[in-house]
Design an enzyme around this catalytic site. Structure first.
Site, short mmCIF file in Angstrom:
data_model
loop_
_atom_site.label_atom_id
_atom_site.label_comp_id
_atom_site.label_asym_id
_atom_site.label_seq_id
_atom_site.Cartn_x
_atom_site.Cartn_y
_atom_site.Cartn_z
N HIS A 3 -6.63 -9.18 -1.77
CA HIS A 3 -5.90 -8.20 -2.57
C HIS A 3 -6.57 -6.83 -2.59
CE1 HIS A 3 -2.66 -7.49 -5.38
NE2 HIS A 3 -3.48 -6.93 -6.24
N ASP B 235 -4.82 -12.90 0.40
CA ASP B 235 -4.55 -12.40 -0.95
C ASP B 235 -4.01 -13.53 -1.84
OD1 ASP B 235 -3.78 -11.03 -3.22
OD2 ASP B 235 -2.80 -9.41 -2.13
N SER C 111 0.13 -3.42 -5.61
CA SER C 111 0.33 -4.64 -6.40
C SER C 111 1.57 -4.48 -7.28
CB SER C 111 -0.93 -4.94 -7.21
OG SER C 111 -0.92 -6.25 -7.69
#
Length: 682
Positions: free
Chosen positions: A654, A619, A534
């Site tokens: 995610h 995501d 991320s």
């Protein structure tokens, strides 16, 4: 196998002009997830990745079996008491998900299953629970479900007396919901078109969902709304939070039809959260306290003019949160980069700190639903010590280990060592780095190493145990966590020095940490792998653009790499609320600063290390096209023969796979890549 090639007809450069610069995006076409060619391209990348790692199939299976072999597959969590019931979850061998259970009265009573997630997951590749809330009378379970990885949940209700689902079904909800004390109403949060929780609704049980009442809305796109209930069960709290400002409203849980009242109206830069105790709120705030302090105010007049200090402010101690019990206040804090617990006796005023034996460790809150108790439950672990659930008597100051996670396969903590070293950054700042390795450590540069980094949002990457990591340690790897500026390990100032116009510090800290490990004989550049996800994936993209010579292999998971294009699009989830973190590139100065580090914008013709990139098609936080575009651009620019792989999970978001065995498969995949590229062992 040839590398995936984008359909020629689709490669139409997208040109925009921003602050006088003409921006050309050759891969903007990948944003169209409804285009069959886009999906075909992602599938082709997956096929290429599988073909290029086919030789690692045996190693992947070995790693998977090792990691699975350390898990006690049939196990249960430490039970906690709520009212007349003991609640816990358990797992069964061969099943992906937990089974949530309870017993009435005593732990010897018959078990009642309140929810079996394995049953819910049938027919779905992905299954994650959001809300799990039993009504105050323990008769109805509110739970929410996401079966795509999109973080959009459907709220459902189950009658725990007969096991049947109730008729209500509420779509488009987020991670929080709370019951009124009479169990007649449920409050929940709703998402807007950008998937921002912005609205609180009240549902009357047994009525049509279409008749639900709008209780609260926050129309400022920078704020996310969440719900919680005080441990005293007196109030339902509605929290609106941006990255720098917060505002809390409260509703008496006994009077659910009342309008919300505000604790203190938002002020730019003022952050606070509240806990309830009798006729007062305890308030954790940055008001006149960079590292936050504990204040109090009467419930009847809680605005800031009535806030008074409850504990003396200490600049060296970061207050993270408080937990209020009938006779004690627990302060969760950080000092010298380590988590800690301070306890205040609310009757005598005496304050003490809970001590721990290891020099590097992590403590976090456990399940503490009861208000009238002197026992605090917390979780403890370190880089070598498996997680333990501990009950701490705040009166006698005695600790009872309720449950220690059993690590199978012969794991012995005595064979491993953890320590914290200090790296001197390029500007002279001392940056802590946590290490763990199998003994003995010989600093001759031959040991392979994996350096992990994040450094954003004030999030702390604390030194906690991971049983999967043993597979690397037993193969000689040193594992290191760089506690970078931009994170929260050393307090609020540490965070502030790694965001906005000081974001460069995060990248330079990581490079300096890698340099330190190499120059001090912990490893060599051709034995060093790095990993981040991320915002940590953005870190990977930036440092690999700048110092590709330092690293042998890179794992960038769901990486936030197309920084400018994303932050220029306010319709995407998170964009507006993250202006406080990265800045708004609509401003020329911000654009110029961001332009200098954005990974996608700084790919250049040079040799790159071996790189594995992951993405999730669903995501909502880092859209799949960011890693896809970055990989495509790297392919055209790199001058080396090193491997560049993109692996997209076509049925998740995610966080990757939701099932525990599927998650181990994902871990085995990147671990095999690292072991192969760094050591050559298969």
């Amino acid at each position: 196998m040839p590398r995936p090639i984008a359909p020629t007809a689709r490669i139409v450069p997208q040109t925009t002009k921003v602050h006088g610069e003409t921006r050309v995006d050759d891969y903007g076409w990948l944003r169209n997830r409804d285009d069959r060619d886009v999906l075909a391209y992602l599938e082709a990348e997956n096929a290429y990745t599988e073909a290029m790692t086919e030789h690692l199939a045996t190693l992947r299976e070995t790693l998977y079996r090792e990691m699975r072999g350390r898990i006690k597959e049939t196990d249960s969590s430490a039970p906690f008491k709520k009212g007349d019931f003991w609640y816990y979850s358990r797992t069964e061998s061969g099943k992906q998900y937990p089974i949530y259970c309870r017993k009435y009265g005593t732990l010897e009573a018959p078990e009642a299953v309140i929810l079996d997630q394995n049953t819910l997951a049938e027919g779905h590749e992905y299954c994650r629970l959001g809300v799990l809330r039993v009504s105050p009378d323990h008769r109805v379970l509110a739970y929410s479900l996401d079966t795509a990885g999109s973080e959009v949940y459907t709220l459902l209700f189950k009658d725990l007396e007969n096991g049947r689902l109730l008729g209500e079904k509420i779509p488009n909800t987020y991670y929080s919901a709370e019951w009124s004390n009479d169990g007649a109403f449920v409050f929940y949060t709703v998402l807007d078109e950008a998937k921002r929780p912005f609205r609180v609704m009240r549902h009357a049980m047994g009525t049509d969902v279409a008749d639900d009442v709008d209780v609260f809305r926050d129309m400022d796109d920078a704020f996310f709304v969440s719900l919680s209930k005080t441990r005293s069960e007196s109030f339902i709290l509605i929290s609106s939070e941006s990255k720098t400002t917060s505002e809390v409203h409260f509703i008496a849980a006994d009077s659910p039809l009342d309008a919300p009242q505000v604790v203190h109206s938002r002020e730019a830069g003022l952050e606070y959260e509240v806990a309830h105790h009798d006729d007062r709120f305890f308030i954790v705030t940055n008001h006149e306290a960079t590292n936050f302090q504990v204040m109090e105010a009467p419930v009847s007049a809680p605005r800031k003019t009535n806030w008074v200090a409850f504990l003396p402010y200490q600049e060296a101690i970061k207050v993270d949160a408080v937990d209020a019990f009938q006779s004690h206040l627990v302060v969760w804090q950080r000092e010298h980069g380590l988590t800690g617990i301070r306890v205040v006796d609310l009757q005598s005023g005496e304050v003490h700190t809970v001590s721990h034996q290891e020099p590097v460790y992590t403590v976090t809150p456990g399940d503490n639903p009861e208000f009238e108790t002197s026992v605090l439950r917390f979780r403890y672990s370190s880089l070598v010590t498996p997680p333990s659930v501990c009950d701490y008597d705040m009166r006698t100051r005695e600790t009872n280990v309720v449950k220690r996670t059993e690590i199978l396969g012969g794991y012995d903590p005595a064979h491993y060592e953890s320590e914290r070293i200090t790296v001197t950054a390029s500007d002279g700042t001392a940056v802590p780095v946590s290490l763990v390795y199998r003994k003995p450590l010989v600093r001759d540069g031959t040991r392979p190493a994996l350096l992990y980094g994040y450094g954003s949002y004030g999030i702390s990457i604390d030194p906690a145990f991971g049983s999967e990591r043993v597979s690397l340690l037993d193969r000689g790897f040193l594992f290191a966590i760089a506690h970078l500026r931009g994170g929260g390990e050393l307090g609020r100032t540490w965070y502030e020095r790694g965001k906005l116009f000081e974001k460069e510090q995060t990248f330079s800290d990581f490079i300096d940490a890698a340099d330190h490990l190499i120059s001090n004989g912990y490893t060599k550049s051709d034995r060093l792998a790095i990993r981040g996800g991320s915002a940590g994936g953005m870190l990977m993209g930036t440092v690999v653009n700048r110092r590709p010579d330092l690293f042998r292999a890179v794992v960038a998971e769901v990486p936030f790499v197309d920084v400018i294009n994303t932050m220029l699009d306010p319709t995407l989830p998170l964009t507006v609320t993250e202006y406080d973190e990265w800045g708004n590139p609509g401003d020329g100065d911000v654009y110029a600063y961001m332009r200098a580090y954005s990974p996608y914008d700084n790919v250049r013709r040079q040799a790159y290390p071996n790189i594995l990139v992951t993405a999730g098609l669903n995501d909502p936080r880092v859209q799949y096209w960011e890693p896809a575009k970055w990989t495509a651009k790297l392919r055209t620019a790199k001058t080396d023969d090193n491997v560049l792989l993109l692996k997209t999970n076509m049925g998740a978001g995610h966080a990757g796979a939701s099932g525990r065995y599927d998650r181990l498969r994902e871990l085995a995949f990147w671990m095999a890549f690292v072991i192969d590229r760094v050591t050559g062992n298969r």
